[in-house]
Design a protein around this motif. Structure first.
Motif, PDB file in Angstrom:
ATOM      1  N   LYS A   1      -0.979  79.179  65.257  1.00  0.00           N
ATOM      2  CA  LYS A   1      -1.708  78.530  64.032  1.00  0.00           C
ATOM      3  C   LYS A   1      -3.080  78.792  64.286  1.00  0.00           C
ATOM      4  CE  LYS A   1      -1.578  74.228  61.710  1.00  0.00           C
ATOM      5  NZ  LYS A   1      -0.998  72.829  61.975  1.00  0.00           N
ATOM      6  N   GLU A   2      -3.628  79.020  65.289  1.00  0.00           N
ATOM      7  CA  GLU A   2      -5.109  79.326  65.672  1.00  0.00           C
ATOM      8  C   GLU A   2      -5.381  81.000  64.834  1.00  0.00           C
ATOM      9  OE1 GLU A   2      -8.712  78.705  66.367  1.00  0.00           O
ATOM     10  OE2 GLU A   2      -7.480  77.334  66.511  1.00  0.00           O
ATOM     11  N   ARG A   3      -4.549  81.753  65.416  1.00  0.00           N
ATOM     12  CA  ARG A   3      -4.594  83.131  64.857  1.00  0.00           C
ATOM     13  C   ARG A   3      -4.393  83.042  63.339  1.00  0.00           C
ATOM     14  NH1 ARG A   3      -0.356  86.680  67.182  1.00  0.00           N
ATOM     15  NH2 ARG A   3      -1.877  86.298  68.932  1.00  0.00           N
ATOM     16  N   TRP A   4      -3.550  82.422  62.923  1.00  0.00           N
ATOM     17  CA  TRP A   4      -3.404  82.261  61.423  1.00  0.00           C
ATOM     18  C   TRP A   4      -4.598  81.408  60.678  1.00  0.00           C
ATOM     19  CZ3 TRP A   4      -3.293  77.557  58.313  1.00  0.00           C
ATOM     20  CH2 TRP A   4      -2.787  78.008  57.150  1.00  0.00           C
ATOM     21  N   ARG A   5      -4.796  80.449  61.302  1.00  0.00           N
ATOM     22  CA  ARG A   5      -5.953  79.617  60.759  1.00  0.00           C
ATOM     23  C   ARG A   5      -7.418  80.687  60.585  1.00  0.00           C
ATOM     24  NH1 ARG A   5      -6.636  75.520  64.119  1.00  0.00           N
ATOM     25  NH2 ARG A   5      -5.009  74.450  63.250  1.00  0.00           N
ATOM     26  N   ASP A   6      -7.756  81.365  61.473  1.00  0.00           N
ATOM     27  CA  ASP A   6      -8.891  82.172  61.685  1.00  0.00           C
ATOM     28  C   ASP A   6      -8.792  83.468  60.356  1.00  0.00           C
ATOM     29  OD1 ASP A   6      -9.768  81.185  63.718  1.00  0.00           O
ATOM     30  OD2 ASP A   6      -9.242  82.565  65.206  1.00  0.00           O
ATOM     31  N   VAL A   7      -7.457  84.053  60.229  1.00  0.00           N
ATOM     32  CA  VAL A   7      -7.282  84.763  59.225  1.00  0.00           C
ATOM     33  C   VAL A   7      -7.277  84.120  57.865  1.00  0.00           C
ATOM     34  CG1 VAL A   7      -5.692  86.622  58.336  1.00  0.00           C
ATOM     35  CG2 VAL A   7      -6.253  86.569  60.748  1.00  0.00           C
ATOM     36  N   HIS A   8      -6.582  83.132  57.787  1.00  0.00           N
ATOM     37  CA  HIS A   8      -6.413  82.446  56.393  1.00  0.00           C
ATOM     38  C   HIS A   8      -7.811  82.096  56.061  1.00  0.00           C
ATOM     39  CE1 HIS A   8      -4.549  80.028  53.478  1.00  0.00           C
ATOM     40  NE2 HIS A   8      -5.313  79.166  53.859  1.00  0.00           N
ATOM     41  N   HIS A   9      -8.558  81.446  56.987  1.00  0.00           N
ATOM     42  CA  HIS A   9      -9.901  81.012  56.170  1.00  0.00           C
ATOM     43  C   HIS A   9     -10.775  82.186  55.864  1.00  0.00           C
ATOM     44  CE1 HIS A   9      -9.734  76.760  56.917  1.00  0.00           C
ATOM     45  NE2 HIS A   9      -9.474  76.874  58.222  1.00  0.00           N
ATOM     46  N   LEU A  10     -10.717  83.289  56.620  1.00  0.00           N
ATOM     47  CA  LEU A  10     -11.542  84.543  56.403  1.00  0.00           C
ATOM     48  C   LEU A  10     -11.140  85.044  54.976  1.00  0.00           C
ATOM     49  CD1 LEU A  10     -13.773  86.620  57.258  1.00  0.00           C
ATOM     50  CD2 LEU A  10     -11.803  87.842  58.434  1.00  0.00           C
ATOM     51  N   PHE A  11      -9.905  85.334  54.900  1.00  0.00           N
ATOM     52  CA  PHE A  11      -9.339  86.004  53.637  1.00  0.00           C
ATOM     53  C   PHE A  11      -9.112  85.177  52.394  1.00  0.00           C
ATOM     54  CE2 PHE A  11      -8.782  89.093  56.944  1.00  0.00           C
ATOM     55  CZ  PHE A  11      -9.541  90.054  56.660  1.00  0.00           C
ATOM     56  N   SER A  12      -8.783  83.877  52.457  1.00  0.00           N
ATOM     57  CA  SER A  12      -8.267  83.178  51.575  1.00  0.00           C
ATOM     58  C   SER A  12      -9.196  82.900  50.330  1.00  0.00           C
ATOM     59  CB  SER A  12      -7.759  81.765  52.020  1.00  0.00           C
ATOM     60  OG  SER A  12      -8.623  80.924  52.390  1.00  0.00           O
TER      61      SER A  12
END
Length: 130
Positions: A56-67
């Motif tokens: 979830k932490e990995r997803w959160r980092d990427v999600h916040h960056l690219f969304s």
């Protein structure tokens, strides 16, 4: 194991075994059982909780960056966000830590997005704890 775990989590969420953002005990039991049946016989509830936290932490980092960025598209074959070199260059100038995502794959991002994407608040007034 990550793919098996994420699919088990999605199944449990669809069954309604996630209440107010938290898994019920039966959901954890079902996830552990599913992983045992898939050959991961030493996995425990604590392993599931810890792995979920990492994913979830990995997803959160990427999600916040690219969304919120335009010019980037998720490619499920390469398992990366892709854009023209010029777009990447602009992002890396603004956020140097984003450089790693130009070449680093994000395995199972589509499953993580399905699992956690709907739980994220959006809009102009959104704030995150970090």
């Amino acid at each position: 194991m990550d793919e098996k775990l994420l699919n088990a989590m999605i199944d449990e969420a669809r069954l309604g075994n996630k209440v107010d953002g938290s898994w019920i005990t039966q959901a954890y039991n079902n996830m552990v059982l599913h992983l045992h049946e898939s050959g991961f016989t030493t996995v425990t509830k604590n392993n599931v909780k810890n792995r979920q936290k990492v994913l979830k932490e990995r997803w959160r980092d990427v999600h916040h960056l690219f969304s919120s960025l335009s010019g980037f598209a998720w490619n499920s074959l390469s398992m990366r966000f892709e854009a023209e070199d010029e777009v990447w260059s602009d992002l890396i100038k603004a956020k140097p830590t984003a450089a790693k995502w130009k070449f680093t794959t994000i395995r199972h991002y589509d499953l993580m997005e399905e699992l956690w994407g709907a739980d994220r608040a959006t809009g102009s007034g959104v704030r995150i704890a970090r």
